[in-house]
Design a protein around this motif. Structure first.
Motif, short mmCIF file in Angstrom:
data_model
loop_
_atom_site.label_atom_id
_atom_site.label_comp_id
_atom_site.label_asym_id
_atom_site.label_seq_id
_atom_site.Cartn_x
_atom_site.Cartn_y
_atom_site.Cartn_z
N ARG A 84 2.11 -44.61 5.42
CA ARG A 84 0.94 -45.35 5.89
C ARG A 84 0.13 -44.47 6.83
O ARG A 84 0.57 -43.40 7.24
CB ARG A 84 1.38 -46.64 6.60
CG ARG A 84 2.19 -47.56 5.69
CD ARG A 84 2.85 -48.67 6.48
NE ARG A 84 3.76 -49.45 5.63
CZ ARG A 84 4.70 -50.26 6.09
NH1 ARG A 84 4.86 -50.42 7.39
NH2 ARG A 84 5.47 -50.93 5.24
N ASP A 85 -1.04 -44.95 7.19
CA ASP A 85 -1.91 -44.16 8.06
C ASP A 85 -1.27 -43.94 9.43
O ASP A 85 -1.35 -42.84 9.99
CB ASP A 85 -3.25 -44.89 8.22
CG ASP A 85 -4.28 -44.04 8.93
OD1 ASP A 85 -4.33 -42.82 8.68
OD2 ASP A 85 -5.05 -44.59 9.75
N HIS A 105 -0.83 -41.12 5.09
CA HIS A 105 -2.09 -40.90 4.37
C HIS A 105 -2.49 -39.43 4.43
O HIS A 105 -2.91 -38.84 3.43
CB HIS A 105 -3.19 -41.77 4.97
CG HIS A 105 -3.04 -43.22 4.67
ND1 HIS A 105 -3.97 -44.16 5.05
CD2 HIS A 105 -2.06 -43.90 4.02
CE1 HIS A 105 -3.58 -45.37 4.66
NE2 HIS A 105 -2.42 -45.22 4.03
N ALA A 106 -2.37 -38.84 5.61
CA ALA A 106 -2.73 -37.42 5.77
C ALA A 106 -1.82 -36.54 4.92
O ALA A 106 -2.28 -35.58 4.28
CB ALA A 106 -2.64 -37.02 7.24
N ARG A 153 -2.87 -36.72 1.24
CA ARG A 153 -4.09 -35.95 0.96
C ARG A 153 -3.78 -34.46 0.83
O ARG A 153 -4.31 -33.78 -0.06
CB ARG A 153 -5.13 -36.19 2.07
CG ARG A 153 -5.76 -37.57 2.04
CD ARG A 153 -6.99 -37.63 2.93
NE ARG A 153 -6.66 -37.47 4.34
CZ ARG A 153 -6.38 -38.46 5.17
NH1 ARG A 153 -6.37 -39.71 4.71
NH2 ARG A 153 -6.11 -38.24 6.43
N ASP A 205 -1.79 -51.20 3.12
CA ASP A 205 -2.50 -49.97 2.76
C ASP A 205 -1.56 -48.77 2.72
O ASP A 205 -1.89 -47.68 3.19
CB ASP A 205 -3.65 -49.70 3.75
CG ASP A 205 -4.64 -48.66 3.22
OD1 ASP A 205 -4.78 -48.57 1.99
OD2 ASP A 205 -5.24 -47.95 4.04
N GLN A 225 -2.11 -47.86 -2.51
CA GLN A 225 -3.31 -47.12 -2.89
C GLN A 225 -3.21 -46.59 -4.32
O GLN A 225 -4.17 -46.67 -5.09
CB GLN A 225 -3.53 -45.95 -1.93
CG GLN A 225 -3.95 -46.37 -0.52
CD GLN A 225 -4.11 -45.18 0.40
OE1 GLN A 225 -3.68 -44.06 0.10
NE2 GLN A 225 -4.72 -45.40 1.56
#
Length: 263
Positions: A148-149, A154-155, A158, A183, A188
């Motif tokens: 998760r963020d 999330h990073a 990516r 999320d 995602q």
């Protein structure tokens, strides 16, 4: 396909008539105990030493497999413990006598190398430094429903996508059913796949999931039938034990459906 016990693996290595991989990234979503980590371990070893690349067509028009010339396999997760779920499976599978004699891998605690030192399987967590720039050929993301963020997930994802894109590497997530609204990376990916499916355009994300919807948790026969479907390819699972967990007063209906029925 008829000889392959797991349709998910069969489809993951699908190619088109130009010999290109059909799927750019994917998600294998299974219930608790469904064998996600061992599956990733087997695939990681295949990506390290196996014929996973397209090497042309034979005289019958069938594809020829070839090994990666410089395999770099990342096992990614939030923590080292998550990565170890897959790495432990890799270590166990690489200890067979015939496998050891054939490939002579250097199996360490934190990395696994080919005999020539060129190929590698290494862990990568959200806390790891120097994530950018790795020239990976395959990535397996353990428990992407936890990415998760807030925890750097999330990073990390990516960066994994950018690294994989350099050499046409592919990313496969291993996850339980995610909790909607948080999320997570798993959510995602699922939403991105659904958007591709609904667009009518090209689809290059593979989501393979076995789910049991509409089960009346108060009906034991329905639950048993659902578990037989969910764990059809996991004969090691004690379904009676899972049944007891579902009917345990401490297990909520949401938990039962998410973790054991993969909904």
């Amino acid at each position: 396909q008829r000889r392959c016990r797991s349709p998910a693996l069969y489809h993951w290595y699908a190619i088109d008539r130009q010999g290109k991989n059909v799927w750019r990234r994917g998600q294998l979503r299974r219930a608790k105990g469904g064998g996600k980590s061992p599956t990733a371990g087997a695939l990681a070893l295949a990506e390290l030493v196996g014929p996973v690349c397209f090497g042309g067509w034979d005289e019958n028009g069938d594809p020829i497999g070839a090994p990666q010339p410089m395999p770099w396999v990342d096992i990614a997760g939030v923590t080292q413990e998550q990565c170890d779920n897959v790495l432990d499976a890799v270590r166990a599978m690489s200890q067979g006598e015939e496998f050891r004699e054939t490939y002579q891998l250097d199996v360490g605690k934190t990395r696994i190398l080919t005999a020539d030192g060129i190929g590698k399987i290494v862990p990568l967590t959200t806390n790891a430094e120097a994530k950018e720039g790795r020239r990976v050929t395959a990535v397996f993301v353990e428990e992407s429903h936890h990415l998760r963020d807030g925890n750097g997930g999330h990073a990390l994802m990516r960066v994994l996508k950018r690294n994989a894109a350099k050499l046409g590497g592919r990313i496969l997530e291993l996850t339980n059913s995610y909790e909607p609204g948080l999320d997570s990376v798993a959510e995602q990916t699922d939403l991105a796949w659904r958007a591709q499916m609904e667009s009518g355009g090209p689809v290059d994300i593979l989501v393979d999931t076995v789910e049991a919807h509409g089960v009346n948790l108060g009906d034991e026969q329905q639950v048993r039938a659902a578990l037989a479907k969910i764990y059809d390819q996991a004969p090691w699972i004690d379904q009676e034990h899972i049944l007891a967990e579902i009917f345990d007063p401490g297990t909520t209906a949401d938990e039962a459906r998410r973790f054991y029925l993969n909904v």
